[in-house]
Design a protein around this motif. Structure first.
Motif, PDB file in Angstrom:
ATOM      1  N   ILE A 153       0.824  -1.195   0.000  1.00  0.00           N
ATOM      2  CA  ILE A 153       0.000   0.000   0.000  1.00  0.00           C
ATOM      3  C   ILE A 153       0.867   1.257   0.000  1.00  0.00           C
ATOM      4  O   ILE A 153       0.651   2.187  -0.764  1.00  0.00           O
ATOM      5  CB  ILE A 153      -0.934   0.004   1.216  1.00  0.00           C
ATOM      6  CG1 ILE A 153      -1.947  -1.124   1.082  1.00  0.00           C
ATOM      7  CG2 ILE A 153      -1.643   1.337   1.367  1.00  0.00           C
ATOM      8  CD1 ILE A 153      -2.888  -0.988  -0.079  1.00  0.00           C
ATOM      9  N   ASN A 201      -5.686   2.600   8.726  1.00  0.00           N
ATOM     10  CA  ASN A 201      -4.482   3.406   8.575  1.00  0.00           C
ATOM     11  C   ASN A 201      -4.724   4.475   7.509  1.00  0.00           C
ATOM     12  O   ASN A 201      -5.310   4.181   6.458  1.00  0.00           O
ATOM     13  CB  ASN A 201      -3.292   2.551   8.155  1.00  0.00           C
ATOM     14  CG  ASN A 201      -2.836   1.617   9.250  1.00  0.00           C
ATOM     15  OD1 ASN A 201      -2.142   2.025  10.180  1.00  0.00           O
ATOM     16  ND2 ASN A 201      -3.232   0.354   9.154  1.00  0.00           N
ATOM     17  N   ALA A 202      -4.277   5.677   7.770  1.00  0.00           N
ATOM     18  CA  ALA A 202      -4.385   6.763   6.800  1.00  0.00           C
ATOM     19  C   ALA A 202      -3.245   7.742   7.038  1.00  0.00           C
ATOM     20  O   ALA A 202      -2.739   7.869   8.150  1.00  0.00           O
ATOM     21  CB  ALA A 202      -5.732   7.472   6.916  1.00  0.00           C
ATOM     22  N   GLY A 255      -2.808   8.517   1.501  1.00  0.00           N
ATOM     23  CA  GLY A 255      -3.148   7.113   1.339  1.00  0.00           C
ATOM     24  C   GLY A 255      -3.987   6.599   2.495  1.00  0.00           C
ATOM     25  O   GLY A 255      -3.974   7.188   3.586  1.00  0.00           O
ATOM     26  N   PHE A 256      -4.722   5.522   2.258  1.00  0.00           N
ATOM     27  CA  PHE A 256      -5.503   4.904   3.326  1.00  0.00           C
ATOM     28  C   PHE A 256      -5.549   3.403   3.096  1.00  0.00           C
ATOM     29  O   PHE A 256      -5.377   2.910   1.981  1.00  0.00           O
ATOM     30  CB  PHE A 256      -6.936   5.466   3.357  1.00  0.00           C
ATOM     31  CG  PHE A 256      -7.818   4.916   2.265  1.00  0.00           C
ATOM     32  CD1 PHE A 256      -8.614   3.802   2.491  1.00  0.00           C
ATOM     33  CD2 PHE A 256      -7.842   5.511   1.007  1.00  0.00           C
ATOM     34  CE1 PHE A 256      -9.412   3.282   1.486  1.00  0.00           C
ATOM     35  CE2 PHE A 256      -8.635   5.007  -0.005  1.00  0.00           C
ATOM     36  CZ  PHE A 256      -9.428   3.887   0.228  1.00  0.00           C
ATOM     37  N   HIS A 257      -5.773   2.661   4.181  1.00  0.00           N
ATOM     38  CA  HIS A 257      -5.935   1.214   4.093  1.00  0.00           C
ATOM     39  C   HIS A 257      -6.764   0.743   5.281  1.00  0.00           C
ATOM     40  O   HIS A 257      -6.500   1.138   6.422  1.00  0.00           O
ATOM     41  CB  HIS A 257      -4.583   0.497   4.093  1.00  0.00           C
ATOM     42  CG  HIS A 257      -4.703  -0.984   3.959  1.00  0.00           C
ATOM     43  ND1 HIS A 257      -4.703  -1.838   5.040  1.00  0.00           N
ATOM     44  CD2 HIS A 257      -4.832  -1.763   2.857  1.00  0.00           C
ATOM     45  CE1 HIS A 257      -4.830  -3.082   4.609  1.00  0.00           C
ATOM     46  NE2 HIS A 257      -4.907  -3.067   3.294  1.00  0.00           N
ATOM     47  N   GLY A 309      -7.552  -0.420  -0.049  1.00  0.00           N
ATOM     48  CA  GLY A 309      -6.816   0.822   0.156  1.00  0.00           C
ATOM     49  C   GLY A 309      -6.805   1.664  -1.098  1.00  0.00           C
ATOM     50  O   GLY A 309      -7.261   1.251  -2.170  1.00  0.00           O
TER      51      GLY A 309
END
Length: 548
Positions: free
Chosen positions: A12, A172-173, A209-211, A227
């Motif tokens: 990611i 997560n971001a 970014g994000f996941h 993500g």
């Protein structure tokens, strides 16, 4: 007990941040989490030295100058924040030679602060360094004082990181904004009659970014995630722009206690564009007073590269212990095969090995910003034993990290960068030493019909190695040494190869508790096909240092 794996973070992050991220996800980072003690170290100093530089070839000139410097090395570690900084200001005063007069700020910083414990942090980093720009656009760190091709590089970034959970789902971001600037000489030294080198000016980078995902066994036997990310870099030279947007889903399948298979599939849209230069009545591009092409804002933006469609990768995650971690991927991206991954090994609490393989499209500023973000938050900066310049390497509990590969070229054109970087660091009692080495291949991207069109598809290859050592010799003495070697093979016409070699060593001896004497020697060699003559010099220094 079944070992639980984290989400495939490198997959990611490598997409969202468009650079060799995860290089510092070392096997020692778990041991550093949860420390409740707070340690603060602040070491300011001033120096006064006399420097002699003897040209060994092609001439035999000898010059002397006075060097005055002030700096600080500081670090802080705690449960909710941490960071380190090494900053130095230097004033050089020549005798009857104004070219030796200069002011230099060099250093590196990296740190983080917690806003919401175990959830939200803010991190940042900064760099200031001197380089020498050659006729092929290649750059070598730590030029001699008074070098006509000296340039200054400044880079900084900052942004928040979110890490939290909602039941079994891990979230997560992140967002990062970065800025990079190169202050280069008005005219880079090139072969007579050759075209000017369009040296990078400045750029602004936005990356987000994000996941969200689950771990294997929580609650399903496999880990699932989704993500996405966005990156944009705006380069001032000819209004170049890199845009990269993607979404993807991933799966993680445990094979054994230590091994898992990972894979992902998604969609990505990448575009590189720019404008042309202003041209005179004869169609000749106009070069501004700063030695760079003047951008024609009246013409429409032209596409240099675009790729959109399916992306995928498969790989493995291997984590046999908290001291060893491997993540390797192969897949399809940028309409071609891609490889990337990381390896981290800490055989004991005093040493570590880190390897990163990367593949990305970006400008010089985007690559440098991400390299800064990969530095550890606790480090000791390696500096040239004679000049005091930052050498591009740092050493710390997470091992050695070097930026020499990123700083190897300052051409403005956007490029696809593939390479590998490796480092080894060890602390043996009062000795701290490390080595970094790497290879980088840059394939430049430029729009047809523009002044940069001749750069499209041209390949530069760079090889580098850097070594540092710092040793405390008893209570009252110490020794420092640095060595470097780099080679750039440029595909640009009339550019050729640049080979840079050098080494320096310094000895310090305490006179009182705070005052010490310093002696240093150095030798540097530059062999450039783009220069009229090659250059070799030897330097020596005698001085005093006062630590507050």
């Amino acid at each position: 007990m079944t070992r639980t794996f984290l989400a495939p973070a490198c997959a990611i992050a490598a997409l969202a941040l468009a650079a060799p991220v995860c290089a510092q996800q070392t096997a020692t980072e778990e041991a550093s989490q949860g420390r409740g003690d707070r340690r603060v170290s602040i070491d300011p100093y001033i120096e006064a030295s006399q420097v002699l530089v003897a040209e060994l070839s092609p001439g035999d000139d000898t010059v002397t100058y006075t060097q005055l410097a002030a700096g600080v090395d500081a670090s802080v570690t705690g449960r909710n924040n941490g960071g380190a900084v090494s900053l130095r200001y230097e004033r050089n005063i020549g005798y009857g030679d104004e070219t030796l007069d200069s002011d230099t700020l060099s250093g590196v910083a990296r740190g983080y602060a917690t806003i919401v414990p175990r959830a939200l942090t803010v991190e940042g980093g900064a760099l200031a360094a001197r380089t020498r720009v050659d006729g092929n656009g290649g750059a070598t760190l730590n030029p001699l004082v008074g070098d006509d091709s000296e340039s200054r590089i400044y880079s900084a970034y900052a942004g928040p990181n979110l890490h939290t959970r909602a039941g079994d789902v891990e979230i997560n971001a992140n967002y990062r904004m970065g800025y990079t600037r190169v202050e280069a000489p008005d005219a880079v030294v090139v072969t007579p009659g050759a075209a000017p080198v369009d040296v990078f000016d400045e750029s602004v980078v936005h990356a987000a970014g994000f996941h969200v995902g689950t771990r294997p066994g929580e609650p399903l036997p496999v880990g699932l995630g989704v993500g996405g990310g966005w990156v944009q870099e705006d380069v001032s030279n000819l209004d170049q722009r890199v845009q990269d947007r993607f979404v993807r889903a991933d799966v993680q399948v445990p094979v054994s206690r230590d091994l898992a298979l990972v894979g992902g599939v998604g969609y990505e849209d990448v575009e590189v564009s720019s404008r042309d230069a202003v041209r005179d009545a004869d169609g000749i591009p106009i070069v501004g007073s700063d030695g760079r092409f003047v951008t024609d804002d009246s013409v429409p933006r032209r596409i240099a590269y675009e790729a959109n469609g399916l992306i995928w990768d498969v790989g493995v995650m291997w984590r046999p212990s908290t001291r060893t971690a491997l993540e390797a991927h192969v897949g399809r991206r940028y309409d071609s095969t891609t490889y990337y991954g990381t390896f981290a090994w800490a055989p004991n609490s005093r040493s570590s090995v880190n390897v990163a393989v990367y593949d990305t499209i970006s400008g010089f500023g985007g690559l440098l910003n991400t390299a800064l973000a990969n530095l550890p938050t606790q480090f000791t900066a390696a500096r040239n034993a004679l000049s005091g310049d930052f050498t591009g390497c740092v050493g710390g509990e997470e091992g050695a990290s070097c930026l020499a590969g990123v700083l190897g070229s300052v051409r403005s054109a956007v490029f696809r960068s593939r390479g590998v970087a490796a480092s080894y660091g060890v602390q043996l009692g009062r000795i701290n030493t490390g080595v970094g080495a790497g290879y980088q291949r840059r394939k430049f991207i430029a729009a047809p019909g523009t002044v940069l069109a001749s750069a499209d598809g041209v390949v530069d290859e760079a090889y580098w190695v850097s070594y540092y050592l710092s040793a405390q010799l008893g209570r009252d003495a110490g020794f420092d040494a640095n060595a470097y070697a780099s080679r750039i093979d440029s595909g640009f016409v009339d550019s050729g190869e640049v080979l840079a070699l050098g080494a320096s060593a310094a000895y310090r001896r305490a006179i009182t508790d705070r005052l010490s004497a310093r002696a240093a020697v150095a030798i540097d060699h530059l062999d450039s096909d783009a220069a009229i003559e090659n250059y070799t010099s030897a330097s020596a220094l005698l001085g005093l240092r006062y630590d507050f």
